[in-house]
Scaffold this active site. Structure first.
Site, PDB file in Angstrom:
ATOM      1  N   LEU A   1     -39.788 -10.308  26.188  1.00  0.00           N
ATOM      2  CA  LEU A   1     -38.558 -10.646  25.475  1.00  0.00           C
ATOM      3  C   LEU A   1     -38.844 -11.858  24.600  1.00  0.00           C
ATOM      4  CD1 LEU A   1     -35.955 -10.208  28.357  1.00  0.00           C
ATOM      5  CD2 LEU A   1     -36.494  -8.606  26.509  1.00  0.00           C
TER       6      LEU A   1
ATOM      7  N   HIS B   1       0.845  -1.201   0.000  1.00  0.00           N
ATOM      8  CA  HIS B   1       0.000   0.000   0.000  1.00  0.00           C
ATOM      9  C   HIS B   1       0.872   1.241   0.000  1.00  0.00           C
ATOM     10  CE1 HIS B   1      -3.695   2.259   0.669  1.00  0.00           C
ATOM     11  NE2 HIS B   1      -3.049   2.974   1.581  1.00  0.00           N
TER      12      HIS B   1
ATOM     13  N   ARG C   1     -27.248  -9.779  13.060  1.00  0.00           N
ATOM     14  CA  ARG C   1     -27.358  -8.988  11.827  1.00  0.00           C
ATOM     15  C   ARG C   1     -26.367  -7.821  11.945  1.00  0.00           C
ATOM     16  NH1 ARG C   1     -33.211  -7.252  10.982  1.00  0.00           N
ATOM     17  NH2 ARG C   1     -33.560  -9.437  10.511  1.00  0.00           N
TER      18      ARG C   1
ATOM     19  N   SER D   1     -31.969  -4.377   5.732  1.00  0.00           N
ATOM     20  CA  SER D   1     -31.049  -5.389   6.268  1.00  0.00           C
ATOM     21  C   SER D   1     -31.716  -6.755   6.309  1.00  0.00           C
ATOM     22  CB  SER D   1     -30.589  -4.992   7.668  1.00  0.00           C
ATOM     23  OG  SER D   1     -31.697  -4.860   8.546  1.00  0.00           O
ATOM     24  N   GLU D   2     -33.049  -6.777   6.242  1.00  0.00           N
ATOM     25  CA  GLU D   2     -33.795  -8.046   6.243  1.00  0.00           C
ATOM     26  C   GLU D   2     -33.477  -8.912   5.029  1.00  0.00           C
ATOM     27  OE1 GLU D   2     -36.745  -9.417   7.875  1.00  0.00           O
ATOM     28  OE2 GLU D   2     -36.711  -8.109   9.627  1.00  0.00           O
TER      29      GLU D   2
ATOM     30  N   GLY E   1     -35.040 -12.701  24.076  1.00  0.00           N
ATOM     31  CA  GLY E   1     -34.319 -11.487  23.673  1.00  0.00           C
ATOM     32  C   GLY E   1     -32.863 -11.726  23.338  1.00  0.00           C
TER      33      GLY E   1
END
Length: 660
Positions: free
Chosen positions: A527, A104, A619, A433-434, A531
């Site tokens: 939850l 680089h 996610r 994002s789903e 959760g």
């Protein structure tokens, strides 16, 4: 030691020659075909490979499975990348038993990214260098193996510095390649907190801002002078290029862009004055500054600008469908803060955008996209940029009303996309994002991660699949019919005005709004499946700033791109989110006006959402494209977002007397 090499440019040639001299067995070289639009002042990797009798390839996509298999079959001990312009996938990097190395053109961790040679000059640095580092998934972020420092002279240009860096690369490789051959070489982890990241440069980046200081403009001229396209300005509608300039001190102050003298040609700047020593008109020849002044018809007192007078454009018209929604109203606020934009909006309500009514640059009509198709088509034709933000995006609706989700999210938006194709208007489409579904990657990459969903009887995927199919349709229109588009994928944006408590009462809201309702009403926080699901929560202000930069689209960087917009550092489980929210609630000044906390209750997802639900454990976004294309990094910590979101909603509640 067997090597596979990815190379381009002079430093690519230097790297190949160094490997040959060090006795490496290069089994294949991968390079790029020369672009007809590029000034080919540099050496040819393909010719160098041919001279050494080494097979050379220039694939369109080296990360395609066919090329991956070919590279893996070569069983390389090492992989080297010398100024190759594309990132290599993990499968390729991991195929080298000793390691993969990239050369680089900067002193990492500083000046990661594209065009470090030009950027260090633009920024006025006095030192740079070259770095050989291990390659990892994140660009320019691997452990440093070797560095060679290079001094930058005051009058250094991009070309002279390029030659220095090429020689420095040869010197560095001559020393380190024999060490790598032994299998025992230094690896010093980078201090990522010191990293700076820069995007690619285009010819338009040579535009001179006369309000900058004379030294800053001189640095720009040095950074992009021949054989690069050059720094440029305008006299009226005529473009001229500056090839050589120097900063002057002690001259009388004047408005930036004012011609102070024509022989020599001296221009006032935002700090000091600039002498243009050589330059040319757009279609002219190279000449000294005084002749350039004569050719342009300049006299003392004339004004030079950064754009042609005829090109001073009208405001960009942005059409936002769903303008009253969470993203729509925050985006409107950001656009109206910039005088370059005018907003046209449609929605079925106006409570969130009522604060903009009366602004001369905001035009709103109350209506439904499924009914007002003629109004929408007319405004698509009238506007420059279209954002169709209307969608059902709450998980419980995916199982409760799957057909309505399909009709609104897919069918109605497809009409809008086709109108954008018809009138050749730029569309910025909210993917999600789903779409990544149950992808098993640690981080979800826009260009490489697989999009994986569950079986047909899990109806919660109808939203994800509707969005994914629209993504693919838009991409196809871009490829086949020239549609200008950008797809952006929000990752759990949070903030004030996210849904409302009434929507939460019927379960039709996002997680944090539902949790706030539980606290306000004194009901147990549910939850779902304990959760345990992890998400990366993004502050609305961070998300909107990224979206604003996509709309700006400097240098058309975002055309034809998919960009994740999320904060990978704000990863937390839903349970952790609930605990953080509870802590914020307990210390809020209005806490005593609400019932006692009723505790947590674990609930099965099938009980809460219905039998068609299926969840995702994690996610996390890669935000490499956002770094590269719009120089965006999220900055807001999750605790601050939670505090501000909670505060907003608590102040909307009709308060009771303080609880005893």
């Amino acid at each position: 030691m067997k090597a596979v090499v990815f190379a381009y440019h002079d430093i690519g040639c230097a790297g190949i020659n160094a490997l040959v001299a060090a006795g490496y067995d290069i089994t294949a070289i991968y390079t790029h075909p020369d672009a007809p639009s590029e000034n080919h002042f540099f050496g040819s990797v393909a010719r160098t490979a041919a001279e050494h009798g080494i097979p050379v390839y220039a694939p369109n996509d080296v990360n395609h499975p066919l090329w991956i298999d070919r590279i893996k079959s070569a069983q390389p001990d090492v992989i080297f990348s010398f100024y190759y312009r594309n990132l290599l996938c993990d499968e390729i990097l991991n195929s080298a038993t000793v390691g993969a190395f990239n050369l680089h053109g900067s002193l990492l961790p500083h000046y990661r990214g594209r065009a470090p040679l030009n950027w260090v000059l633009v920024k006025g640095e006095t030192e740079t260098g070259v770095t050989l580092h291990k390659m990892v998934s994140r660009a320019d972020a691997g452990a440093i193996v070797a560095q060679h420092r290079v001094a930058i002279a005051p009058e250094e240009t991009a070309l002279t510095l390029h030659h220095k860096l090429t020689q420095a690369s040869s010197d560095l490789l001559k020393d380190i390649l024999p060490v790598i051959k032994t299998g025992h070489f230094p690896e010093v982890e980078q201090d990522h907190s010191q990293a700076s990241i820069f995007g690619r440069r285009t010819a338009q980046d040579g535009c001179i801002d006369w309000h900058a200081t004379a030294q800053e403009i001189s640095n720009l001229v040095r950074a992009v002078t021949d054989p690069w396209p050059g720094a440029f300005g305008y006299v009226g509608g005529s473009k001229f290029i500056v090839w050589k300039a120097r900063a002057l001190e002690g001259l009388q102050a004047a408005k930036a862009g004012t011609v102070l003298s024509v022989s020599p040609l001296v221009i006032a700047t935002g700090g000091g004055a600039l002498e243009i020593m050589t330059g040319q008109t757009e279609n002219g020849v190279y000449m000294q500054g005084s002749q350039l002044a004569q050719t342009l018809g300049l006299v003392a007192g004339a004004i030079i600008s950064s754009q042609p007078v005829s090109a001073i454009k009208r405001r960009t018209r942005v059409l936002i469908l769903g303008v009253n929604g969470f993203i729509g109203n925050h985006l409107t606020e950001r656009l109206l803060q910039d005088d370059n934009f005018e907003v046209y909006g449609l929605d079925i309500g106006s409570d969130a955008i009522s604060r903009f009514i009366g602004n001369s640059r905001f035009h709103f009509v109350e209506g439904d996209i499924s009914i007002h198709s003629e109004w929408i088509e007319y405004h698509i034709k009238k506007c420059d940029v279209v954002l169709p933000l209307v969608a059902i995006a709450t998980p419980i609706e995916y199982t409760r009303n799957p057909l309505r989700v399909f009709e609104l999210d897919f069918e109605e938006n497809l009409k809008i996309i086709r109108d954008c194709v018809k009138y050749q208007k730029r569309i910025i489409f909210p993917s999600t994002s789903e779409v990544y579904g149950m992808c098993s990657d640690k981080v979800f990459d826009e260009d490489h991660s697989n999009l994986i969903v569950g079986p047909i009887n899990k109806q919660r995927w109808i939203y994800s699949v509707s969005k994914q199919l629209l993504d693919r349709v838009i991409w196809a229109y871009g490829e086949k019919e020239g549609l200008r588009f950008t797809l952006f994928r929000p990752f759990n944006w949070m903030g004030p005005r996210l849904d409302n408590l009434n929507a939460a009462r019927i379960g039709s809201s996002r997680a944090i709004t539902q949790l706030i309702l539980n606290l306000v009403e004194g009901s147990p926080i549910k939850l779902i499946d304990g959760g345990r699901q992890k998400r990366c929560f993004t502050d609305i202000s961070d998300g909107i700033e990224a979206l604003f930069r996509i709309i700006e689209n400097k240098n058309s960087n975002c055309d034809g791109q998919i960009i994740n917009i999320g904060n990978p550092d704000n990863e937390a489980s839903i349970k952790e989110l609930a605990e953080m929210l509870l802590a914020s609630f307990e210390k809020h000044p209005l806490r005593n006006h609400f019932p006692p906390f009723a505790g947590f209750r674990e609930v099965e997802s099938s009980t809460y959402y219905g039998k068609g639900y299926q969840d995702v454990e994690h996610r996390k976004p890669s935000i490499r494209n956002a770094h590269r294309l719009i120089s965006w990094t999220p900055t807001v910590e999750m605790e601050k977002t939670i505090d501000e979101t909670l505060d907003f909603f608590l102040k909307t509640v009709e308060l009771t007397e303080p609880q005893a």
